[in-house]
Design an enzyme around this catalytic site. Structure first.
Site, PDB file in Angstrom:
ATOM      1  N   HIS A   1       5.686 -15.412 -11.295  1.00 19.26           N
ATOM      2  CA  HIS A   1       5.282 -15.009 -12.635  1.00 19.26           C
ATOM      3  C   HIS A   1       6.554 -14.813 -13.449  1.00 19.26           C
ATOM      4  CE1 HIS A   1       1.571 -13.775 -10.456  1.00 19.26           C
ATOM      5  NE2 HIS A   1       1.019 -14.259 -11.558  1.00 19.26           N
ATOM      6  N   ALA A   2       6.379 -14.518 -14.724  1.00 21.02           N
ATOM      7  CA  ALA A   2       7.494 -14.151 -15.589  1.00 21.02           C
ATOM      8  C   ALA A   2       8.650 -15.145 -15.426  1.00 21.02           C
ATOM      9  CB  ALA A   2       7.926 -12.712 -15.317  1.00 21.02           C
TER      10      ALA A   2
END
Lengths: 148, 85
Positions: free
Chosen positions: B15-16
């Protein structure tokens, strides 16, 4: 053309104002950000569609045309592990634009030492397709930008 | 088809930043590249929506596949990103 609504009330700012280079550098995609009002509030779906991913601190809604919008509630808020967020919908739910998804309090996020700024990102948007970015005060459900 | 199987070590999973870096690297290639959770359906590795929707957590194993000229080098780079702590 997708009209993307402000998921929270506050001041519409550019993504470059987000204190996280992943967002400010456009690595995730184009879009806008909102510096939220420091009061308890409900975060609403920016478009109609299906909640394909729902974390307490972030969610993705995908419209019937396959376009996805990421709403991220504050920066580094994954570290809170859900504390301070109340889910008002479930992953897999179909939502209408403007329907509440999460309740939170940006003032609490800030008191915990984190930025409550909310990036709103058009995922996989081609360059130059995001336009009509709102500026200044917005209410939750107001138009934030268009994705052409 | 050439593939790499790696365990995601980043605390945030894929993620991110790791997700964004992964997708940006894949998107620069002209090859078709897919990523899947072990045993799951593959998604387009060039799609941030696809990768975020996979919901890869820390400790999950992913399989990255590509075919064609330069596939091995690309897969090595992607495997490094996906497995970086």
């Amino acid at each position: 053309m997708t009209t993307v609504l402000a998921p929270v009330a506050g001041a519409a700012v550019g993504l470059e104002a987000v204190p996280d280079p992943v967002f400010s550098g456009g690595l995730v995609g184009a879009g806008a950000a909102i510096d939220p009002a420091r009061e308890p509030g409900r975060v609403v779906a920016p478009i109609a569609g299906k909640i394909v991913k729902l974390h307490p601190h972030a969610f993705v809604v995908v419209g019937d045309d396959g376009r996805g919008i990421l709403v991220h509630l504050g920066i580094d808020t994954v570290q809170l592990r859900g504390e301070g967020f109340e889910l008002l919908a479930a992953e897999g739910d179909r939502v209408s634009a403007g329907q509440p998804v999460v309740a939170w309090n940006p003032a609490e996020i800030e008191a915990g030492g984190r930025s409550p700024v909310c990036p709103v990102v058009a995922l996989d948007a081609e360059e130059g397709t995001v336009s009509a970015l709102a500026e200044g005060r917005v209410c939750a459900g107001d138009e934030l930008f268009r994705w052409g | 088809m050439p593939e790499r199987q790696v365990t995601v070590k980043a605390e945030v999973g894929l993620h991110a930043r790791p997700a964004a870096t992964f997708v940006q690297t894949a998107a620069k290639a002209t090859l078709e590249v897919t990523v899947a959770k072990a045993g799951g359906q593959p998604v387009n590795a060039k799609s941030i929506l696809g990768v975020l929707s996979l919901d890869v957590r820390q400790g999950d194993t992913v399989v990255i596949s590509a075919e064609g000229e330069g596939a091995e080098e690309l897969l090595d780079r992607l495997a490094d990103i996906a497995s970086a702590p």
